[in-house]
Design an enzyme around this catalytic site. Structure first.
Site, PDB file in Angstrom:
ATOM      1  N   LYS A  11       0.819  -1.197   0.000  1.00 13.18           N
ATOM      2  CA  LYS A  11       0.000   0.000   0.000  1.00 13.18           C
ATOM      3  C   LYS A  11       0.858   1.253   0.000  1.00 13.18           C
ATOM      4  CE  LYS A  11      -2.933  -2.502   3.208  1.00 13.18           C
ATOM      5  NZ  LYS A  11      -3.268  -2.626   4.630  1.00 13.18           N
ATOM      6  N   GLY A  12       2.137   1.077   0.327  1.00  9.84           N
ATOM      7  CA  GLY A  12       3.018   2.228   0.569  1.00  9.84           C
ATOM      8  C   GLY A  12       3.108   3.225  -0.565  1.00  9.84           C
TER       9      GLY A  12
ATOM     10  N   GLU B   1       7.467   2.534  -6.540  1.00  9.80           N
ATOM     11  CA  GLU B   1       7.684   1.970  -5.197  1.00  9.80           C
ATOM     12  C   GLU B   1       7.871   3.092  -4.189  1.00  9.80           C
ATOM     13  OE1 GLU B   1       7.678  -0.458  -3.245  1.00  9.80           O
ATOM     14  OE2 GLU B   1       8.597  -2.280  -4.032  1.00  9.80           O
ATOM     15  N   ASP B   2       7.467   2.835  -2.965  1.00  9.06           N
ATOM     16  CA  ASP B   2       7.709   3.814  -1.898  1.00  9.06           C
ATOM     17  C   ASP B   2       9.182   3.844  -1.504  1.00  9.06           C
ATOM     18  OD1 ASP B   2       7.609   1.253  -0.811  1.00  9.06           O
ATOM     19  OD2 ASP B   2       6.245   1.761   0.812  1.00  9.06           O
TER      20      ASP B   2
ATOM     21  N   ASP C 135      14.795  -1.008  -0.189  1.00  8.22           N
ATOM     22  CA  ASP C 135      15.671  -1.239   0.950  1.00  8.22           C
ATOM     23  C   ASP C 135      16.701  -2.293   0.541  1.00  8.22           C
ATOM     24  OD1 ASP C 135      16.427  -1.090   3.681  1.00  8.22           O
ATOM     25  OD2 ASP C 135      15.024  -2.636   4.258  1.00  8.22           O
TER      26      ASP C 135
ATOM     27  N   LYS D 226      17.635   3.223   0.063  1.00 11.26           N
ATOM     28  CA  LYS D 226      18.693   3.136   1.071  1.00 11.26           C
ATOM     29  C   LYS D 226      19.830   2.341   0.456  1.00 11.26           C
ATOM     30  CE  LYS D 226      15.547   2.765   5.047  1.00 11.26           C
ATOM     31  NZ  LYS D 226      14.998   1.781   6.006  1.00 11.26           N
TER      32      LYS D 226
ATOM     33  N   PHE E  56      15.217   3.606   9.791  1.00 10.64           N
ATOM     34  CA  PHE E  56      13.827   3.301   9.470  1.00 10.64           C
ATOM     35  C   PHE E  56      13.020   4.597   9.396  1.00 10.64           C
ATOM     36  CE2 PHE E  56       9.677   1.316   9.655  1.00 10.64           C
ATOM     37  CZ  PHE E  56       9.890   0.203   8.869  1.00 10.64           C
ATOM     38  N   VAL E  57      12.240   4.735   8.345  1.00  9.16           N
ATOM     39  CA  VAL E  57      11.466   5.966   8.154  1.00  9.16           C
ATOM     40  C   VAL E  57       9.967   5.670   8.019  1.00  9.16           C
ATOM     41  CG1 VAL E  57      13.347   7.325   7.156  1.00  9.16           C
ATOM     42  CG2 VAL E  57      11.944   5.898   5.651  1.00  9.16           C
TER      43      VAL E  57
ATOM     44  N   ARG F   6       1.130   6.081   7.784  1.00  8.43           N
ATOM     45  CA  ARG F   6       1.136   6.293   6.339  1.00  8.43           C
ATOM     46  C   ARG F   6       0.643   7.695   5.976  1.00  8.43           C
ATOM     47  NH1 ARG F   6       2.038   1.241   3.946  1.00  8.43           N
ATOM     48  NH2 ARG F   6       1.011  -0.531   4.896  1.00  8.43           N
TER      49      ARG F   6
END
Ligand code: IMP
Ligand code: MG
Length: 179
Positions: free
Chosen positions: A43-44, A99-100, A103, A131, A152-153, A165
């Protein structure tokens, strides 16, 4: 929102808007005369994709996929399950995956393999955040919003157990339940 776990703001709303505008312009130039299928990863990416598409000055269509990686909520195993597949065919189409955050890159690597197997004309990726220090596989990300350090964000689509969100900025998460 008052919440002690919301740390330092990394990207402010106006910086997000400016960068999204730049990416939209770049994508519009690159896809001039084409009609790409924009694929959002639920959902990001929903917040980013909604803003980004409104900065795209061309015909395009949107579809969504939901994937889940086996493993904890905050680290990826690389084994991915499709929870919701695309509604449309991408055969012969130009595909842009939005994509959000990338990683380790394992989720995206799996997704790209799956999409390429459907014979699209092209597949590119637009990631709001990446990242680089965490990357475990080599991936060619054509469009990147911001490179961020290995912390982490949350916010602008990014969650911890589905929360945060809706923050209009990207911030460090200072809570405890992240490995
Ligand atoms: P990857 O497979 O390791 O690249 O994991 C990507 C997914 O992990 C993203 O789509 C997010 O759902 C999640 N993720 C990775 N880093 C963060 C973060 O800093 N905040 C929130 N979610 C993250
Ligand atoms: Mg998540």
């Amino acid at each position: 929102m008052r919440d002690a776990a919301i740390g330092e703001v990394l990207v402010q709303p106006d910086e997000l808007a400016r960068r999204v505008r730049e990416l939209g312009a770049e994508i519009s130039r690159d896809y001039a005369g084409k009609e790409p299928v924009i694929i959002g990863v639920l959902k990001g990416a929903v917040f980013f994709i909604a803003d980004l598409m409104r900065e795209m000055d061309m015909h395009c269509v949107v579809d969504f996929m939901a994937v889940s990686s086996y493993g904890s909520s905050t680290s990826t195993s690389g084994v991915v399950r499709i929870l919701k597949d695309l509604d449309m065919s991408i055969e012969g189409r130009d595909v842009l995956v939005v994509e959000d955050i990338v990683d380790s890159g394992l989720t995206l690597q799996y997704l790209l393999r799956t999409l390429w197997a459907r014979d699209p004309a092209s597949v590119e990726v637009c990631a709001l955040l990446t990242k680089p220090d965490r990357r475990r596989v080599e991936l060619d990300l054509k469009y990147i919003g911001f490179e961020i350090p290995d912390r982490f964000v949350i916010g602008y689509g990014l969650d911890v157990d589905e929360r945060y969100r809706n923050l209009p900025y990207v911030a460090h998460y200072t809570g405890t339940d992240v490995d």
